[in-house]
Design an enzyme around this catalytic site. Structure first.
Site, PDB file in Angstrom:
ATOM      1  N   PHE A  58       0.817  -1.217   0.000  1.00  0.00           N
ATOM      2  CA  PHE A  58       0.000   0.000   0.000  1.00  0.00           C
ATOM      3  C   PHE A  58       0.847   1.263   0.000  1.00  0.00           C
ATOM      4  O   PHE A  58       0.365   2.332  -0.327  1.00  0.00           O
ATOM      5  CB  PHE A  58      -0.964  -0.014   1.190  1.00  0.00           C
ATOM      6  CG  PHE A  58      -0.402   0.542   2.467  1.00  0.00           C
ATOM      7  CD1 PHE A  58       0.323  -0.252   3.336  1.00  0.00           C
ATOM      8  CD2 PHE A  58      -0.622   1.871   2.805  1.00  0.00           C
ATOM      9  CE1 PHE A  58       0.831   0.268   4.518  1.00  0.00           C
ATOM     10  CE2 PHE A  58      -0.116   2.389   3.985  1.00  0.00           C
ATOM     11  CZ  PHE A  58       0.619   1.590   4.839  1.00  0.00           C
ATOM     12  N   LYS A  59       2.104   1.141   0.367  1.00  0.00           N
ATOM     13  CA  LYS A  59       2.931   2.351   0.465  1.00  0.00           C
ATOM     14  C   LYS A  59       3.117   3.027  -0.896  1.00  0.00           C
ATOM     15  O   LYS A  59       3.395   4.217  -0.959  1.00  0.00           O
ATOM     16  CB  LYS A  59       4.247   2.021   1.138  1.00  0.00           C
ATOM     17  CG  LYS A  59       3.971   1.609   2.593  1.00  0.00           C
ATOM     18  CD  LYS A  59       5.189   1.456   3.418  1.00  0.00           C
ATOM     19  CE  LYS A  59       4.871   1.307   4.894  1.00  0.00           C
ATOM     20  NZ  LYS A  59       4.309  -0.023   5.240  1.00  0.00           N
ATOM     21  N   ASP A  60       2.935   2.272  -1.982  1.00  0.00           N
ATOM     22  CA  ASP A  60       2.991   2.896  -3.307  1.00  0.00           C
ATOM     23  C   ASP A  60       1.933   3.988  -3.468  1.00  0.00           C
ATOM     24  O   ASP A  60       2.149   4.957  -4.192  1.00  0.00           O
ATOM     25  CB  ASP A  60       2.749   1.848  -4.406  1.00  0.00           C
ATOM     26  CG  ASP A  60       3.933   0.898  -4.591  1.00  0.00           C
ATOM     27  OD1 ASP A  60       5.088   1.337  -4.470  1.00  0.00           O
ATOM     28  OD2 ASP A  60       3.685  -0.299  -4.863  1.00  0.00           O
TER      29      ASP A  60
END
Ligand SMILES: *Cc1c(COP(=O)(O)O)cnc(C)c1O
Length: 467
Positions: free
Chosen positions: A111-113
């Site tokens: 999810f950090k993208d």
């Protein structure tokens, strides 16, 4: 929009400054001076919008006049155009009540993208306006590092130094960082834990020998722009499930308290959220803090969900600041005492305030495996260990049964193939787009777990502010 420090002493910054700054000079974290909010009609009007359009609406109040609407839309289109799913963050139904919000369709499968693809573009835009070179220094328990490196590799006027705990991240996670050979990318493996790495980064921000020569910036979730980008998918998912006319609960696999804090921001902005479930693994400082008021650090236990293997949750300070009535002096005193004693007890009044929206749950290894098997056998979905912790918490906390619960699926199962195979017997394949990861050359530097070794390395390789 102005941004103020949770410790009250640093000067306020505008959005452009806060994006490039990271940690405040007084050791605090930046937060908006007040929470913008949407009316029920404005939220109702988000129904049916694309991810990019939702992002433009939700982020514009935070961006203020740093970008006009067309510039913000252009950046969102570029950032989210790199996701492999047309919905960017698709919502998947598991049963009558449980949903998954898949946040892992970006380039590095976590999810950090969602936040870092945007942040890389914001850096480029703002650095082009200022004649300045930026040195990004970060600590990663795995996913931040790869997402930040993907977002910044080869970009002008920025170097990135990413510190990870040697041997404590998965092979896929390591290779996603160390096979990026762009000359502005420096991977450092230290002999120590993620918390050691994070403490080094914090110390570097306060070290004038470093800050006098280099403009140091953060890409960890202490960076405000990152949190802002994460607020978007709470609105996006809730709109699809009937907000503002129906309340939704979210279950969030939590480490540094960034992702779930973004949910708190969404609720402050008017999104009707029934509950935010803070799901932890056995590294449960947040569960202890929210359930019995005990925010004290222990030692880190390595688990199958390594991105949650931390003992100090940086972003918790942002919540403490609100719970203290946004009093920076009190928050500074509280954090100074905590930094001395590694122990903080939350008073009953603060705990009750937090309990009006947060419920916490600690998930052990057996329940994590059980959730992976349930998702696979009963719903036909292979999920990763972090998402499984969220799902297990969603299934086990007390909630009004009419409320839909959305678990944030924070990583692609192929990022943690060993753990998934152990629990389910299925070895998830890497998506084609990351294909030959295991055939590529790796480049990284191993250093002892001391601040001085890392500081020396950064100072001899970074580019000074004025280039
Ligand atoms: C970073 C991460 C988390 C924890 O998110 P925080 O914002 O630190 O609470 C959970 N799952 C995965 C896969 C992550 O990469």
């Amino acid at each position: 929009m102005e941004y103020i420090s949770t410790r009250g002493a640093a000067s306020p910054l505008n959005f452009e400054q806060v994006t490039l700054a990271g940690l405040a000079g007084d050791g605090g974290l930046y937060v908006p001076e007040s929470w913008p909010s949407f009316s029920a009609d404005e939220i109702a009007a988000m129904a049916g919008l694309s991810y990019v359009e939702t992002a433009v609406r939700v982020m514009q109040p935070f961006v203020g006049d740093a970008l006009d609407e067309a510039e913000l839309r252009d950046i969102c289109e570029q950032a989210y155009g790199r996701f492999s799913h047309a919905a960017v963050t698709p919502l998947v139904q598991l049963d009558g009540r449980q949903w998954l919000l898949e946040l892992f369709h970006g380039p590095t499968l976590a999810f950090k993208d969602v936040a870092l693809q945007l942040l890389g573009l914001l850096f480029e835009k703002f650095l082009a306006r200022q004649d300045k070179h930026l040195t990004v220094v970060g600590a990663t328990s795995g996913d931040t590092g790869s997402a930040a490196i993907d977002a910044l590799a080869g970009r002008d006027k920025v170097d990135i130094f990413m510190i990870h705990p040697d041997g404590r991240i998965s092979d896929v996670q390591r290779r996603q960082m160390t096979t990026v050979l762009a000359p502005n990318v420096y991977n450092i493996a230290i002999d120590g834990s993620f918390d050691d790495a994070q403490a080094m980064v914090k110390r570097m921000f306060a070290d004038q020998e470093v800050t006098n020569r280099f403009s140091i910036s953060a890409v960890n979730s202490i960076n405000w722009a990152r949190l802002m980008a994460q607020v978007v998918y709470y609105f996006y998912a809730a709109s699809q499930l009937g907000a503002p006319h129906r309340k939704i609960a979210f279950s969030v696999p939590t480490g540094n308290f960034g992702d779930v804090f973004a949910g708190y921001v969404a609720s402050k902005m008017g999104l009707p959220i029934e509950r935010l479930i803070v799901a932890t693994n056995v590294n449960d400082i947040l569960h202890r803090a929210l359930s019995v008021g005990d925010y004290s650090t222990g030692t880190v236990t390595p688990t199958a969900a390594p991105s949650m293997d931390i003992q100090v949750s940086s972003n918790f300070e942002r919540l403490l600041f609100d719970l203290e009535g946004r009093d920076g002096v009190k928050t500074a005193a509280r954090m100074a005492a905590f930094e001395q004693s590694h122990n903080m007890q939350l008073e009953a009044a603060m705990r009750e305030k937090a309990a009006s929206i947060f419920t916490s749950h600690r998930v052990g290894p057996d329940d994590m495996s059980l959730a992976m098997r349930w998702a696979q056998d009963l719903a036909g979905h292979v999920i990763d260990p972090h998402s499984a912790i969220g799902l297990s918490a969603a299934q086990n906390v007390d909630l009004d049964p009419s409320v839909p619960v959305v678990t944030l699926a924070t990583a692609h199962p192929a990022k943690f193939p060993d753990a998934v195979e152990r629990a389910t017997g299925i070895r998830p394949a890497l998506p084609r787009r990351v294909g030959d990861l295991f055939d590529r050359e790796e480049k990284y530097t191993r250093l002892p777990g001391t601040y001085d070794a890392v500081k020396q390395f950064v100072m001899s390789n970074a580019t000074p502010t004025d280039g």
